[in-house]
Design a protein around this motif. Structure first.
Motif, PDB file in Angstrom:
ATOM      1  N   MET A   1       5.010  -8.660  -5.172  1.00  0.00           N
ATOM      2  CA  MET A   1       4.562  -7.389  -4.595  1.00  0.00           C
ATOM      3  C   MET A   1       3.372  -7.653  -3.668  1.00  0.00           C
ATOM      4  SD  MET A   1       3.141  -3.992  -6.550  1.00  0.00           S
ATOM      5  CE  MET A   1       4.713  -3.764  -7.396  1.00  0.00           C
ATOM      6  N   ILE A   2       3.370  -7.008  -2.504  1.00  0.00           N
ATOM      7  CA  ILE A   2       2.302  -7.231  -1.540  1.00  0.00           C
ATOM      8  C   ILE A   2       1.997  -5.926  -0.814  1.00  0.00           C
ATOM      9  CG2 ILE A   2       3.919  -7.966   0.258  1.00  0.00           C
ATOM     10  CD1 ILE A   2       0.324  -9.298  -0.289  1.00  0.00           C
ATOM     11  N   GLU A   3       0.718  -5.717  -0.512  1.00  0.00           N
ATOM     12  CA  GLU A   3       0.273  -4.561   0.257  1.00  0.00           C
ATOM     13  C   GLU A   3      -0.295  -5.040   1.585  1.00  0.00           C
ATOM     14  OE1 GLU A   3      -2.501  -1.177  -1.205  1.00  0.00           O
ATOM     15  OE2 GLU A   3      -3.791  -2.568  -0.109  1.00  0.00           O
ATOM     16  N   LYS A   4      -0.014  -4.286   2.639  1.00  0.00           N
ATOM     17  CA  LYS A   4      -0.605  -4.565   3.948  1.00  0.00           C
ATOM     18  C   LYS A   4      -1.135  -3.254   4.519  1.00  0.00           C
ATOM     19  CE  LYS A   4      -1.172  -7.893   7.070  1.00  0.00           C
ATOM     20  NZ  LYS A   4      -2.082  -9.004   6.767  1.00  0.00           N
ATOM     21  N   VAL A   5      -2.334  -3.286   5.084  1.00  0.00           N
ATOM     22  CA  VAL A   5      -2.850  -2.118   5.780  1.00  0.00           C
ATOM     23  C   VAL A   5      -3.030  -2.481   7.246  1.00  0.00           C
ATOM     24  CG1 VAL A   5      -4.003  -1.217   3.732  1.00  0.00           C
ATOM     25  CG2 VAL A   5      -5.289  -2.660   5.312  1.00  0.00           C
ATOM     26  N   ASN A   6      -3.017  -1.468   8.104  1.00  0.00           N
ATOM     27  CA  ASN A   6      -3.086  -1.745   9.539  1.00  0.00           C
ATOM     28  C   ASN A   6      -4.523  -1.625  10.057  1.00  0.00           C
ATOM     29  OD1 ASN A   6      -3.684   0.958  10.288  1.00  0.00           O
ATOM     30  ND2 ASN A   6      -1.511   1.481  10.447  1.00  0.00           N
ATOM     31  N   PRO A   7      -4.756  -1.993  11.323  1.00  0.00           N
ATOM     32  CA  PRO A   7      -6.125  -2.022  11.850  1.00  0.00           C
ATOM     33  C   PRO A   7      -6.826  -0.678  11.922  1.00  0.00           C
ATOM     34  CG  PRO A   7      -4.713  -3.449  13.161  1.00  0.00           C
ATOM     35  CD  PRO A   7      -3.805  -2.680  12.243  1.00  0.00           C
ATOM     36  N   THR A 134      12.119  -4.425  -5.123  1.00  0.00           N
ATOM     37  CA  THR A 134      13.154  -3.393  -5.019  1.00  0.00           C
ATOM     38  C   THR A 134      12.887  -2.339  -3.962  1.00  0.00           C
ATOM     39  OG1 THR A 134      12.082  -2.046  -6.738  1.00  0.00           O
ATOM     40  CG2 THR A 134      13.729  -3.668  -7.458  1.00  0.00           C
ATOM     41  N   ASP A 135      11.683  -2.250  -3.431  1.00  0.00           N
ATOM     42  CA  ASP A 135      11.361  -1.099  -2.587  1.00  0.00           C
ATOM     43  C   ASP A 135      10.369  -1.466  -1.492  1.00  0.00           C
ATOM     44  OD1 ASP A 135      11.499   1.499  -1.725  1.00  0.00           O
ATOM     45  OD2 ASP A 135      10.245   2.342  -3.320  1.00  0.00           O
ATOM     46  N   ALA A 155      13.732   2.715   3.002  1.00  0.00           N
ATOM     47  CA  ALA A 155      12.338   2.731   2.547  1.00  0.00           C
ATOM     48  C   ALA A 155      11.968   4.075   1.934  1.00  0.00           C
ATOM     49  CB  ALA A 155      11.410   2.436   3.714  1.00  0.00           C
ATOM     50  N   THR A 156      10.967   4.048   1.070  1.00  0.00           N
ATOM     51  CA  THR A 156      10.299   5.263   0.614  1.00  0.00           C
ATOM     52  C   THR A 156       9.178   5.552   1.598  1.00  0.00           C
ATOM     53  OG1 THR A 156      10.770   4.767  -1.702  1.00  0.00           O
ATOM     54  CG2 THR A 156       8.981   6.322  -1.257  1.00  0.00           C
ATOM     55  N   ILE A 157       9.226   6.700   2.234  1.00  0.00           N
ATOM     56  CA  ILE A 157       8.312   6.990   3.343  1.00  0.00           C
ATOM     57  C   ILE A 157       7.451   8.204   3.018  1.00  0.00           C
ATOM     58  CG2 ILE A 157       8.158   7.638   5.773  1.00  0.00           C
ATOM     59  CD1 ILE A 157      10.752   6.056   6.212  1.00  0.00           C
ATOM     60  N   ASN A 158       6.157   8.056   3.141  1.00  0.00           N
ATOM     61  CA  ASN A 158       5.190   9.131   2.918  1.00  0.00           C
ATOM     62  C   ASN A 158       5.552   9.965   1.685  1.00  0.00           C
ATOM     63  OD1 ASN A 158       3.689   8.375   5.169  1.00  0.00           O
ATOM     64  ND2 ASN A 158       4.769   9.764   6.539  1.00  0.00           N
ATOM     65  N   PRO A 159       5.426   9.376   0.499  1.00  0.00           N
ATOM     66  CA  PRO A 159       5.876  10.048  -0.729  1.00  0.00           C
ATOM     67  C   PRO A 159       5.257  11.425  -0.957  1.00  0.00           C
ATOM     68  CG  PRO A 159       5.383   7.739  -1.167  1.00  0.00           C
ATOM     69  CD  PRO A 159       4.925   8.012   0.221  1.00  0.00           C
ATOM     70  N   LEU A 160       4.048  11.657  -0.458  1.00  0.00           N
ATOM     71  CA  LEU A 160       3.401  12.963  -0.625  1.00  0.00           C
ATOM     72  C   LEU A 160       3.533  13.838   0.613  1.00  0.00           C
ATOM     73  CD1 LEU A 160       0.128  11.979  -2.540  1.00  0.00           C
ATOM     74  CD2 LEU A 160       2.292  12.824  -3.457  1.00  0.00           C
ATOM     75  N   GLY A 161       4.365  13.421   1.565  1.00  0.00           N
ATOM     76  CA  GLY A 161       4.558  14.199   2.774  1.00  0.00           C
ATOM     77  C   GLY A 161       3.747  13.665   3.939  1.00  0.00           C
TER      78      GLY A 161
END
Length: 260
Positions: A1-7, A134-135, A155-161
Protein backbone atom coordinates in the motif's frame (compact mmCIF):
# COMPACT_ATOMS: atom_id res chain seq x y z
CA UNK A 1 0.00 0.00 0.00
CA UNK A 2 1.33 3.44 -0.91
CA UNK A 3 0.09 7.03 -0.68
CA UNK A 4 1.13 9.88 -2.96
CA UNK A 5 0.18 13.54 -2.65
CA UNK A 6 0.63 16.16 -5.34
CA UNK A 7 2.53 19.48 -5.25
CA UNK A 8 -0.60 21.48 -4.34
CA UNK A 9 -1.31 19.48 -1.18
CA UNK A 10 -0.79 21.92 1.76
CA UNK A 11 2.12 19.89 3.17
CA UNK A 12 3.82 19.92 -0.22
CA UNK A 13 3.22 23.67 -0.53
CA UNK A 14 5.15 24.02 2.74
CA UNK A 15 7.91 21.74 1.41
CA UNK A 16 8.12 23.73 -1.84
CA UNK A 17 8.41 27.02 0.02
CA UNK A 18 11.17 25.57 2.21
CA UNK A 19 12.92 24.31 -0.94
CA UNK A 20 12.64 27.71 -2.62
CA UNK A 21 14.29 29.33 0.40
CA UNK A 22 17.13 26.78 0.29
CA UNK A 23 17.53 27.59 -3.41
CA UNK A 24 17.92 31.28 -2.45
CA UNK A 25 20.60 30.32 0.08
CA UNK A 26 22.53 28.43 -2.62
CA UNK A 27 22.33 31.47 -4.88
CA UNK A 28 23.85 33.55 -2.08
CA UNK A 29 26.59 31.06 -1.11
CA UNK A 30 28.22 28.04 -2.73
CA UNK A 31 27.84 25.87 0.38
CA UNK A 32 25.35 27.55 2.72
CA UNK A 33 24.27 26.09 6.01
CA UNK A 34 20.50 26.45 6.20
CA UNK A 35 17.48 24.85 7.84
CA UNK A 36 13.92 25.98 7.16
CA UNK A 37 10.63 25.14 8.83
CA UNK A 38 7.37 26.26 7.23
CA UNK A 39 3.81 26.18 8.54
CA UNK A 40 1.11 27.48 6.24
CA UNK A 41 -2.66 27.70 6.26
CA UNK A 42 -5.68 29.97 6.31
CA UNK A 43 -3.99 32.96 4.76
CA UNK A 44 -0.70 33.01 6.64
CA UNK A 45 2.73 31.44 6.13
CA UNK A 46 5.16 31.15 9.03
CA UNK A 47 8.79 30.50 8.04
CA UNK A 48 11.63 30.08 10.52
CA UNK A 49 15.04 30.11 8.82
CA UNK A 50 18.41 29.29 10.34
CA UNK A 51 21.05 30.29 7.82
CA UNK A 52 24.68 31.19 7.27
CA UNK A 53 23.72 32.96 4.03
CA UNK A 54 22.56 36.56 3.83
CA UNK A 55 18.94 36.17 2.70
CA UNK A 56 16.69 38.97 1.47
CA UNK A 57 13.24 38.97 3.10
CA UNK A 58 11.61 40.48 0.02
CA UNK A 59 12.91 37.63 -2.15
CA UNK A 60 11.59 35.14 0.41
CA UNK A 61 8.18 36.84 0.40
CA UNK A 62 8.13 36.76 -3.40
CA UNK A 63 8.88 33.03 -3.39
CA UNK A 64 6.14 32.36 -0.82
CA UNK A 65 3.53 34.33 -2.76
CA UNK A 66 4.54 32.75 -6.06
CA UNK A 67 3.97 29.28 -4.60
CA UNK A 68 1.11 29.91 -2.15
CA UNK A 69 -0.68 32.96 -3.47
CA UNK A 70 -1.55 36.12 -1.57
CA UNK A 71 -0.79 35.03 1.98
CA UNK A 72 0.51 37.03 4.92
CA UNK A 73 4.19 36.25 5.51
CA UNK A 74 5.66 35.83 8.99
CA UNK A 75 9.39 35.34 8.43
CA UNK A 76 12.00 34.81 11.14
CA UNK A 77 15.67 34.65 10.10
CA UNK A 78 18.38 33.73 12.60
CA UNK A 79 22.04 32.69 12.16
CA UNK A 80 22.79 28.99 11.78
CA UNK A 81 24.17 27.66 15.07
CA UNK A 82 27.89 28.50 15.27
CA UNK A 83 28.89 25.01 16.45
CA UNK A 84 27.07 23.37 13.52
CA UNK A 85 28.62 25.80 11.06
CA UNK A 86 32.10 25.33 12.53
CA UNK A 87 31.76 21.57 12.05
CA UNK A 88 31.98 22.23 8.31
CA UNK A 89 34.64 24.95 8.44
CA UNK A 90 37.63 22.94 7.18
CA UNK A 91 36.01 20.12 5.19
CA UNK A 92 32.63 18.69 4.29
CA UNK A 93 31.58 16.42 7.14
CA UNK A 94 28.32 14.82 8.22
CA UNK A 95 26.08 17.57 9.59
CA UNK A 96 23.96 15.44 11.90
CA UNK A 97 23.27 11.98 13.32
CA UNK A 98 20.91 9.54 11.70
CA UNK A 99 19.90 6.18 10.32
CA UNK A 100 18.92 5.90 6.68
CA UNK A 101 17.33 3.33 4.43
CA UNK A 102 17.08 3.12 0.66
CA UNK A 103 14.51 0.72 -0.79
CA UNK A 104 13.92 -0.27 -4.41
CA UNK A 105 10.61 1.05 -5.69
CA UNK A 106 7.86 -1.50 -6.24
CA UNK A 107 5.76 -1.66 -9.40
CA UNK A 108 2.79 -0.30 -7.42
CA UNK A 109 4.77 2.69 -6.18
CA UNK A 110 6.02 3.51 -9.66
CA UNK A 111 2.52 3.13 -11.08
CA UNK A 112 0.92 5.39 -8.48
CA UNK A 113 3.55 8.08 -9.03
CA UNK A 114 2.73 8.01 -12.74
CA UNK A 115 -1.02 8.20 -12.07
CA UNK A 116 -0.58 11.12 -9.65
CA UNK A 117 1.42 13.07 -12.21
CA UNK A 118 -1.09 12.36 -14.97
CA UNK A 119 -3.97 13.65 -12.86
CA UNK A 120 -2.02 16.69 -11.67
CA UNK A 121 -1.27 17.74 -15.24
CA UNK A 122 -5.01 18.13 -15.81
CA UNK A 123 -6.02 19.19 -12.30
CA UNK A 124 -3.20 21.23 -10.68
CA UNK A 125 -4.96 21.38 -7.32
CA UNK A 126 -4.72 19.67 -3.93
CA UNK A 127 -4.90 15.89 -4.32
CA UNK A 128 -4.07 12.61 -2.63
CA UNK A 129 -3.88 9.11 -4.12
CA UNK A 130 -3.66 5.65 -2.56
CA UNK A 131 -2.95 2.30 -4.21
CA UNK A 132 -3.14 -1.08 -2.49
CA UNK A 133 -3.48 -4.66 -3.68
CA UNK A 134 -7.15 -4.27 -4.55
CA UNK A 135 -8.03 -0.61 -5.00
CA UNK A 136 -6.94 2.75 -6.37
CA UNK A 137 -8.35 5.65 -4.35
CA UNK A 138 -8.28 9.09 -5.95
CA UNK A 139 -9.07 12.17 -3.87
CA UNK A 140 -8.74 15.12 -6.23
CA UNK A 141 -10.03 18.58 -5.41
CA UNK A 142 -11.59 20.94 -7.95
CA UNK A 143 -12.46 18.05 -10.26
CA UNK A 144 -15.75 16.43 -11.18
CA UNK A 145 -15.76 12.85 -9.99
CA UNK A 146 -17.62 11.66 -13.07
CA UNK A 147 -14.91 13.13 -15.29
CA UNK A 148 -12.18 11.28 -13.41
CA UNK A 149 -14.23 8.09 -13.57
CA UNK A 150 -13.94 8.13 -17.37
CA UNK A 151 -10.14 7.86 -17.19
CA UNK A 152 -10.02 5.61 -14.09
CA UNK A 153 -13.19 3.48 -14.26
CA UNK A 154 -12.05 0.95 -11.65
CA UNK A 155 -10.92 3.53 -9.07
CA UNK A 156 -12.71 4.78 -5.98
CA UNK A 157 -12.95 8.51 -6.61
CA UNK A 158 -13.68 11.23 -4.05
CA UNK A 159 -15.44 8.93 -1.56
CA UNK A 160 -17.03 11.88 0.28
CA UNK A 161 -17.99 13.73 -2.90
CA UNK A 162 -16.47 16.59 -4.85
CA UNK A 163 -14.37 18.96 -2.72
CA UNK A 164 -12.11 21.98 -2.69
CA UNK A 165 -8.78 21.89 -0.90
CA UNK A 166 -5.57 23.79 -0.50
CA UNK A 167 -4.24 26.01 2.23
CA UNK A 168 -7.50 27.96 2.56
CA UNK A 169 -9.16 24.94 4.17
CA UNK A 170 -6.20 23.02 5.59
CA UNK A 171 -2.72 23.57 7.00
CA UNK A 172 0.63 22.32 5.76
CA UNK A 173 3.98 21.75 7.45
CA UNK A 174 7.47 20.90 6.24
CA UNK A 175 8.40 17.21 5.99
CA UNK A 176 4.96 15.90 6.95
CA UNK A 177 4.52 13.74 3.83
CA UNK A 178 7.72 11.69 3.85
CA UNK A 179 5.86 8.48 3.00
CA UNK A 180 4.70 10.14 -0.21
CA UNK A 181 8.23 11.37 -0.93
CA UNK A 182 10.26 8.27 -0.01
CA UNK A 183 7.94 5.22 -0.23
CA UNK A 184 9.45 2.42 1.89
CA UNK A 185 12.70 4.32 2.42
CA UNK A 186 11.31 6.41 5.29
CA UNK A 187 13.48 6.57 8.40
CA UNK A 188 14.03 9.41 10.84
CA UNK A 189 15.21 12.24 8.63
CA UNK A 190 13.27 14.81 6.64
CA UNK A 191 14.24 15.63 3.07
CA UNK A 192 13.20 19.25 2.73
CA UNK A 193 14.31 22.67 3.88
CA UNK A 194 17.96 21.78 4.52
CA UNK A 195 21.31 22.19 2.84
CA UNK A 196 23.36 19.31 1.47
CA UNK A 197 25.67 19.05 4.47
CA UNK A 198 22.68 17.64 6.38
CA UNK A 199 22.63 13.84 6.20
CA UNK A 200 18.82 13.96 6.14
CA UNK A 201 19.15 15.30 2.61
CA UNK A 202 22.34 13.87 1.12
CA UNK A 203 22.44 10.41 2.70
CA UNK A 204 18.74 9.83 2.07
CA UNK A 205 19.22 10.72 -1.61
CA UNK A 206 22.35 8.59 -1.84
CA UNK A 207 20.74 5.55 -0.17
CA UNK A 208 17.66 5.81 -2.39
CA UNK A 209 19.71 6.06 -5.58
CA UNK A 210 21.90 3.11 -4.56
CA UNK A 211 18.82 1.00 -3.84
CA UNK A 212 17.41 1.72 -7.30
CA UNK A 213 20.78 0.91 -8.89
CA UNK A 214 21.37 -2.35 -6.99
CA UNK A 215 17.78 -3.49 -6.56
CA UNK A 216 18.62 -4.19 -2.92
CA UNK A 217 17.78 -2.49 0.39
CA UNK A 218 20.50 -0.13 1.61
CA UNK A 219 20.83 0.66 5.33
CA UNK A 220 23.28 3.29 6.59
CA UNK A 221 24.00 5.21 9.75
CA UNK A 222 26.17 8.18 10.59
CA UNK A 223 27.20 10.49 13.41
CA UNK A 224 27.77 14.22 13.29
CA UNK A 225 31.31 14.93 12.16
CA UNK A 226 31.74 11.69 10.19
CA UNK A 227 33.94 12.08 7.13
CA UNK A 228 33.05 8.71 5.55
CA UNK A 229 29.82 6.71 5.08
CA UNK A 230 29.37 3.43 3.21
CA UNK A 231 33.07 3.44 2.30
CA UNK A 232 32.80 6.81 0.57
CA UNK A 233 34.06 10.21 1.70
CA UNK A 234 31.09 12.23 2.91
CA UNK A 235 32.08 14.92 0.41
CA UNK A 236 31.47 12.42 -2.41
CA UNK A 237 28.00 11.61 -1.07
CA UNK A 238 27.23 15.32 -0.91
CA UNK A 239 28.48 15.70 -4.50
CA UNK A 240 26.17 12.87 -5.66
CA UNK A 241 23.23 14.53 -3.92
CA UNK A 242 24.14 17.93 -5.37
CA UNK A 243 24.23 16.49 -8.88
CA UNK A 244 20.82 14.87 -8.33
CA UNK A 245 19.25 18.09 -7.02
CA UNK A 246 20.76 20.04 -9.92
CA UNK A 247 19.48 17.49 -12.46
CA UNK A 248 15.86 17.99 -11.37
CA UNK A 249 16.04 21.78 -11.17
CA UNK A 250 16.77 22.60 -7.54
CA UNK A 251 15.40 22.11 -4.05
CA UNK A 252 11.97 23.57 -4.81
CA UNK A 253 11.50 21.14 -7.70
CA UNK A 254 12.74 18.30 -5.48
CA UNK A 255 10.04 19.17 -2.96
CA UNK A 256 7.23 18.83 -5.51
CA UNK A 257 7.28 15.01 -5.65
CA UNK A 258 10.18 13.90 -3.47
CA UNK A 259 12.34 11.01 -4.60
CA UNK A 260 9.92 9.41 -7.06
Amino acid sequence: MIEKVNPSHPDKVADRIAGAIVDLAYKAEENPKVAVEVLIGHGICHAIIETSADLNKNKIKSAIKRIAGNVKCDIVIVPQDKHLSDNQATQIKCGDNGIFKGMPLTNEQTALSKIAREIYEKYPYDGKYILDETDLIICQSNAKSEHLKVSYPFATINPLGDWTGGTDVDTGATNRKLGSDMADSVTGGGLHGKDLSKADVSVNIYAFLRAQETGMPIELCCAIGDTEIDGKPYSEIVAIAREYISSIGGFEKFAEWGLY
